[in-house]
Design a protein around this motif. Structure first.
Motif, PDB file in Angstrom:
ATOM      1  N   ALA A  31       0.427   3.777   5.801  1.00  0.00           N
ATOM      2  CA  ALA A  31      -0.934   4.109   5.347  1.00  0.00           C
ATOM      3  C   ALA A  31      -1.031   4.054   3.828  1.00  0.00           C
ATOM      4  CB  ALA A  31      -1.325   5.492   5.862  1.00  0.00           C
ATOM      5  N   GLN A  32      -0.017   4.539   3.140  1.00  0.00           N
ATOM      6  CA  GLN A  32      -0.034   4.473   1.670  1.00  0.00           C
ATOM      7  C   GLN A  32      -0.012   3.033   1.177  1.00  0.00           C
ATOM      8  OE1 GLN A  32       3.236   6.858   0.321  1.00  0.00           O
ATOM      9  NE2 GLN A  32       2.212   8.807   0.764  1.00  0.00           N
ATOM     10  N   ARG A  33       0.745   2.183   1.850  1.00  0.00           N
ATOM     11  CA  ARG A  33       0.752   0.766   1.447  1.00  0.00           C
ATOM     12  C   ARG A  33      -0.637   0.146   1.607  1.00  0.00           C
ATOM     13  NH1 ARG A  33       5.473   0.624   4.767  1.00  0.00           N
ATOM     14  NH2 ARG A  33       7.379   0.906   3.533  1.00  0.00           N
ATOM     15  N   ASP A  34      -1.317   0.486   2.708  1.00  0.00           N
ATOM     16  CA  ASP A  34      -2.676  -0.037   2.902  1.00  0.00           C
ATOM     17  C   ASP A  34      -3.621   0.451   1.806  1.00  0.00           C
ATOM     18  OD1 ASP A  34      -1.726  -1.294   5.154  1.00  0.00           O
ATOM     19  OD2 ASP A  34      -2.430   0.273   6.542  1.00  0.00           O
ATOM     20  N   THR A  35      -3.516   1.747   1.447  1.00  0.00           N
ATOM     21  CA  THR A  35      -4.374   2.281   0.388  1.00  0.00           C
ATOM     22  C   THR A  35      -4.091   1.607  -0.952  1.00  0.00           C
ATOM     23  OG1 THR A  35      -4.396   4.412   1.540  1.00  0.00           O
ATOM     24  CG2 THR A  35      -5.078   4.398  -0.763  1.00  0.00           C
ATOM     25  N   ILE A  36      -2.815   1.415  -1.246  1.00  0.00           N
ATOM     26  CA  ILE A  36      -2.448   0.746  -2.506  1.00  0.00           C
ATOM     27  C   ILE A  36      -2.977  -0.684  -2.541  1.00  0.00           C
ATOM     28  CG2 ILE A  36      -0.479  -0.121  -3.819  1.00  0.00           C
ATOM     29  CD1 ILE A  36       1.040   2.404  -2.926  1.00  0.00           C
ATOM     30  N   LYS A  37      -2.887  -1.390  -1.411  1.00  0.00           N
ATOM     31  CA  LYS A  37      -3.385  -2.770  -1.367  1.00  0.00           C
ATOM     32  C   LYS A  37      -4.902  -2.805  -1.560  1.00  0.00           C
ATOM     33  CE  LYS A  37      -3.160  -6.946   1.437  1.00  0.00           C
ATOM     34  NZ  LYS A  37      -4.585  -7.281   1.223  1.00  0.00           N
ATOM     35  N   ARG A  38      -5.615  -1.856  -0.926  1.00  0.00           N
ATOM     36  CA  ARG A  38      -7.068  -1.826  -1.079  1.00  0.00           C
ATOM     37  C   ARG A  38      -7.456  -1.541  -2.532  1.00  0.00           C
ATOM     38  NH1 ARG A  38     -10.358   2.346  -1.090  1.00  0.00           N
ATOM     39  NH2 ARG A  38      -8.728   3.748  -0.320  1.00  0.00           N
ATOM     40  N   LEU A  39      -6.779  -0.594  -3.158  1.00  0.00           N
ATOM     41  CA  LEU A  39      -7.082  -0.277  -4.549  1.00  0.00           C
ATOM     42  C   LEU A  39      -6.734  -1.436  -5.482  1.00  0.00           C
ATOM     43  CD1 LEU A  39      -5.882   3.434  -4.702  1.00  0.00           C
ATOM     44  CD2 LEU A  39      -8.238   2.590  -4.586  1.00  0.00           C
ATOM     45  N   GLN A  40      -5.644  -2.131  -5.172  1.00  0.00           N
ATOM     46  CA  GLN A  40      -5.307  -3.296  -5.992  1.00  0.00           C
ATOM     47  C   GLN A  40      -6.364  -4.389  -5.870  1.00  0.00           C
ATOM     48  OE1 GLN A  40      -1.370  -4.340  -4.684  1.00  0.00           O
ATOM     49  NE2 GLN A  40      -0.357  -2.866  -6.060  1.00  0.00           N
ATOM     50  N   GLN A  71       4.021   6.027   5.142  1.00  0.00           N
ATOM     51  CA  GLN A  71       4.275   4.980   4.153  1.00  0.00           C
ATOM     52  C   GLN A  71       3.409   3.752   4.415  1.00  0.00           C
ATOM     53  OE1 GLN A  71       8.457   4.182   4.126  1.00  0.00           O
ATOM     54  NE2 GLN A  71       8.980   6.044   2.981  1.00  0.00           N
ATOM     55  N   GLU A 121      -9.532  -3.865  -5.177  1.00  0.00           N
ATOM     56  CA  GLU A 121     -10.724  -3.395  -5.887  1.00  0.00           C
ATOM     57  C   GLU A 121     -10.541  -3.517  -7.398  1.00  0.00           C
ATOM     58  OE1 GLU A 121     -13.509   0.648  -6.095  1.00  0.00           O
ATOM     59  OE2 GLU A 121     -11.812   0.492  -4.681  1.00  0.00           O
TER      60      GLU A 121
END
Length: 199
Positions: free
Chosen positions: A115-124, A113, A126
Motif C-alpha cells: 500500500a505504501q508503494r502505491d501511495t508513493i507512486k501516486r504522489l510521484q 508495504q 502527481e
C-alpha cells in the motif's frame, strides 16, 4: 616261550572281580537308559516339547495341548514410545504457534508495504504533473478562480436551493404552505376595520 619267559597270567582275584563289577555296572546303566527311553522319559530337559511329545513309546494320555500365549496389546516399549511422541508434540506446540504468528505478521507488513508503494507512486505521478505549466493553469482556474488578462470569469452556481432563497422563492421541491382558512381571513378583516374606526 623262546624268550625264556613264562606265559603271562591273567589277573585273578580282586582284579577279575573289579572288571566284572565294572561290566555289570555299565550293563545296568545301559538297561536303565533303554528302559527310560521305552517309558517316554526325555534324555535331556533341554529337548523341545514337540520332540518330547513325539518320543517313541509315549502314550497318548501324556501329551497335553497348550494354547499359545496371547500377545499383550500395549507393551512397555509402546507405552514409552507414545509418551515420547506426546512430549514431542507438546514441545513443538509453542514454536509452531510462534512461527504461525510471525508468518501472519510478515503477511501484514508485506501488504502495508505494498500500500505504501502505491501511495508513493501516486504522489510521484502527481508531482510529475505539477511540472507541466498547463496543469498548473488548470488547477489555478478550478481552485482559485483565476483568469488570464482579457478573460471573463463565469461562475455557474449549482445550488438551486440557495438561488431560490436569495430570490425570495421557496426552494424547488418544497411543499407550498397551506392558505389560511376563510374565517381567519374574515376575522383579520374585521379587526382591521375596527382599528380604522377607532382611529
Amino acid at each position: 616261550m623262546p624268550s625264556g619267559q613264562g606265559p603271562s597270567r591273567r589277573p585273578t582275584g580282586a582284579g577279575r572281580g573289579s572288571a566284572t563289577g565294572r561290566a555289570s555296572t555299565a550293563r545296568s546303566n545301559r538297561e536303565t537308559v533303554v528302559a527310560a527311553r521305552s517309558a517316554g522319559t526325555p534324555r535331556s530337559p533341554n529337548r523341545p516339547a514337540a520332540a518330547r511329545r513325539a518320543a517313541p513309546g509315549a502314550t497318548a494320555g501324556t501329551a497335553r495341548r497348550t494354547a499359545a500365549p496371547q500377545p499383550r496389546r500395549l507393551t512397555g516399549r509402546a507405552t514409552v514410545l507414545v509418551a515420547v511422541l506426546i512430549a514431542l508434540a507438546l514441545a513443538y506446540t509453542y514454536p509452531i504457534r510462534v512461527y504461525l504468528n510471525q508468518q501472519s505478521d510478515i503477511a501484514e507488513m508485506e501488504s502495508a508495504q505494498a500500500a505504501q508503494r502505491d501511495t508513493i507512486k501516486r504522489l510521484q505521478d502527481e508531482a510529475a504533473l505539477w511540472k507541466d505549466p498547463n496543469y498548473i493553469k488548470t488547477q489555478a482556474r478550478s481552485r482559485f478562480f483565476m483568469v488570464l488578462p482579457g478573460e471573463e470569469l463565469l461562475i455557474l452556481l449549482s445550488d438551486p436551493d440557495g438561488a431560490a432563497r436569495d430570490a425570495g422563492l421557496p426552494p424547488p421541491g418544497a411543499t407550498p404552505p397551506e392558505p389560511d382558512p376563510w374565517y381567519g381571513t374574515l376575522w383579520s378583516s374585521v379587526e382591521a376595520a375596527n382599528a380604522e374606526s377607532a382611529g
